[in-house]
Design an enzyme around this catalytic site. Structure first.
Site, PDB file in Angstrom:
ATOM      1  N   SER A   1      66.758 -12.088  38.102  1.00  0.00           N
ATOM      2  CA  SER A   1      66.013 -10.884  37.740  1.00  0.00           C
ATOM      3  C   SER A   1      66.119  -9.936  38.925  1.00  0.00           C
ATOM      4  O   SER A   1      65.800 -10.312  40.058  1.00  0.00           O
ATOM      5  CB  SER A   1      64.557 -11.257  37.460  1.00  0.00           C
ATOM      6  OG  SER A   1      63.872 -10.154  36.930  1.00  0.00           O
ATOM      7  N   GLU A   2      66.571  -8.699  38.700  1.00  0.00           N
ATOM      8  CA  GLU A   2      67.015  -7.881  39.831  1.00  0.00           C
ATOM      9  C   GLU A   2      65.897  -7.367  40.737  1.00  0.00           C
ATOM     10  O   GLU A   2      66.166  -6.793  41.779  1.00  0.00           O
ATOM     11  CB  GLU A   2      67.918  -6.731  39.360  1.00  0.00           C
ATOM     12  CG  GLU A   2      67.269  -5.711  38.456  1.00  0.00           C
ATOM     13  CD  GLU A   2      67.520  -5.996  36.980  1.00  0.00           C
ATOM     14  OE1 GLU A   2      67.723  -7.171  36.629  1.00  0.00           O
ATOM     15  OE2 GLU A   2      67.480  -5.041  36.184  1.00  0.00           O
ATOM     16  N   ASN A   3      64.641  -7.603  40.346  1.00  0.00           N
ATOM     17  CA  ASN A   3      63.569  -7.264  41.287  1.00  0.00           C
ATOM     18  C   ASN A   3      63.435  -8.305  42.393  1.00  0.00           C
ATOM     19  O   ASN A   3      62.589  -8.162  43.280  1.00  0.00           O
ATOM     20  CB  ASN A   3      62.239  -7.095  40.550  1.00  0.00           C
ATOM     21  CG  ASN A   3      61.820  -8.340  39.796  1.00  0.00           C
ATOM     22  OD1 ASN A   3      62.631  -8.969  39.137  1.00  0.00           O
ATOM     23  ND2 ASN A   3      60.569  -8.703  39.898  1.00  0.00           N
TER      24      ASN A   3
ATOM     25  N   SER B   1      68.917  -8.837  46.403  1.00  0.00           N
ATOM     26  CA  SER B   1      69.182  -9.001  44.985  1.00  0.00           C
ATOM     27  C   SER B   1      70.425  -8.225  44.562  1.00  0.00           C
ATOM     28  O   SER B   1      71.276  -8.719  43.823  1.00  0.00           O
ATOM     29  CB  SER B   1      67.963  -8.515  44.197  1.00  0.00           C
ATOM     30  OG  SER B   1      68.170  -8.697  42.828  1.00  0.00           O
TER      31      SER B   1
END
Lengths: 221, 233
Positions: free
Chosen positions: A46-48, A88
């Site tokens: 998840s890119e957060n 990320s």
């Protein structure tokens, strides 16, 4: 019959391989997590800043410091890692994510994708989509084949502002699974009961139709 | 010793020196890990014409959204600005300038800014409206655009625990943009849930080393949830 959203997710899930790190976009791509084949282990990114996204929390587990890129409360699975946004996107830009699944408004025969902006309508932003399409080698784009008015979304040339240029090589629509190669869509599979003629009619871009186009199969629900 | 004691004891002190027209870099992703009390202090001071660099702009009535109420922000760099009706209104009325920036590029702009790297090449945005007017170079057969680094007059950061030396750790995904923001402020202010004694934080586990941090304040936090999603359990 056109595929349902759930069937589209099921079909995409068949592309998952054991040991894959996978980034799933918002919408249909998110549903793919519900169909990870038995015996296969994948890590959801998840890119957060979360690698190893788990299930949604129970009411007792809800933690405001634990969210996914869709800003939903989530959990981390055992073996997860949490890191900064720069880290990320280093994973994403550095090509370390094995598979990215995301939605689109339009895709064209050159692998261009438009997914973030319709001129004249409110623009909310691209989030991480431009980084994802530029960084990933292996992307599956999920979308409906044509608009509600029957206009094809698989084009010769995207008409909307691009999210990325020449970066898409696989598309799953509600009618077909296609690959993009040498400036053309290659029809690989069709949805159950959908004719090749219908797909040809609803594809505005250059389409190569092999002699045999297998029909997708789904287990009865 | 006192030279390394970065604790301050009021939010007024924490944001001392902020003026209208300044650039503020803020950590946070959505409402997760946002420096909510430092934002409230900026609102209380009423400074205007701020340029804000942040992944999002909060929601109506919370987070950076509160700075829209008195039109304190004139320009924002962000990757996603949905979920905020007042923001949309000000954007459509040209009352706020929005520079939409891909999320990874935004993180890297902050990281580079803090690391003294003035610009970097990235494939993100090449061939899109984001790449228009930017220098393009080819490396190994691929096209990249030049993106410039960003720094702020202030960086406002939300941590979990810190010691008085300004060493900070973040909790879970509340980390997000905070470590990069912390490096990129001329004055970096970190608010945390708990200030601990030096030595209590494991040195090898520090996310933000104290060298980047100018002021530390302990606060209490609402931690509003944007999308509460639960499963039956």
């Amino acid at each position: 019959m056109a595929l349902t959203r759930e069937q589209m997710a099921q079909r995409v899930a068949r592309e998952l391989q054991d040991g894959f790190y996978v980034n799933l976009g918002i919408g249909i791509p998110t549903l793919v997590a519900n169909y990870i084949p038995e015996g296969i282990d994948v890590m959801l990114q998840s890119e957060n800043g979360l690698l190893g996204m788990g299930r949604f929390p129970t009411e007792d587990e809800v933690d405001p410091d634990m969210i996914n890129a869709g800003k939903q409360t989530v959990t981390a699975r055992p073996g997860a890692a949490i890191f900064s946004s720069a880290e990320s996107f280093a994973m994403i830009r550095g090509g370390h994510v094995d598979l990215t699944v995301l939605g689109a408004f339009e895709v064209d025969q050159h692998g261009n994708i438009a997914s973030w902006m319709v001129p004249g309508k409110l623009i909310k932003g691209m989030g991480g989509a431009m980084d994802l399409v530029a960084g990933a080698e292996n992307i599956i784009c999920t979308m409906t084949h044509a608009s509600k008015h029957g206009e094809s979304k698989l084009l010769e040339q995207c008409t909307l502002p691009l999210t990325g240029a020449g970066c898409i090589n696989r598309v799953l629509t509600d009618l077909a699974y296609l690959e993009i190669e040498n400036g053309a869509f290659i029809l690989k599979e069709r949805a159950p009961g959908v004719s090749v003629e219908e797909i040809v009619e609803k594809t505005a871009g250059k389409l190569v139709v092999p002699e045999h186009v297998p029909e997708m199969t789904f287990d009865p629900a | 010793m006192a030279g390394f004691d970065k604790r301050v004891y009021s939010y007024e002190e924490a944001m001392a020196g902020i003026e209208s027209g300044m650039t503020v870099i803020a950590g946070g992703f959505g409402l997760c890990g946002i420096p909510e009390n430092l934002i409230a202090e900026i609102k209380r001071r009423g400074v205007t014409d701020l340029t804000v660099i942040s992944n999002n702009c909060g929601v109506d009535g919370f987070g950076l959204g509160v700075l829209l109420e008195d039109r304190q922000i004139c320009k924002i760099y962000a990757s996603y600005v949905g979920e905020n009706a007042l923001f949309e209104k000000q954007m459509l009325n040209d009352e706020i300038e929005v520079v939409l920036t891909p999320q990874g590029t935004l993180a890297e702009k902050m990281r580079a800014g803090g690391a003294g790297i003035p610009a970097f090449y990235t494939a993100t945005g090449y061939g899109t409206p984001i790449g228009e007017g930017k220098e393009v170079r080819e490396f190994n057969g691929r096209h990249y655009i030049l993106e410039e680094a960003m720094t702020g007059d202030f960086a406002i950061v939300k941590g979990w625990k810190a010691d008085r030396y300004g060493n900070v750790v973040y909790r879970h995904t509340a980390q997000n943009f905070n470590p990069m923001a912390a490096t990129a402020g001329k004055i970096t202010v970190v608010e945390v849930e708990e200030i601990v004694e030096p030595g209590e934080l494991e040195p090898s586990q520090i996310h933000t080393p104290g060298i980047y941090v100018d002021r530390i304040i302990q606060g209490s936090f609402e931690k509003r949830i944007e999308k509460r999603t639960v499963r039956e359990g």
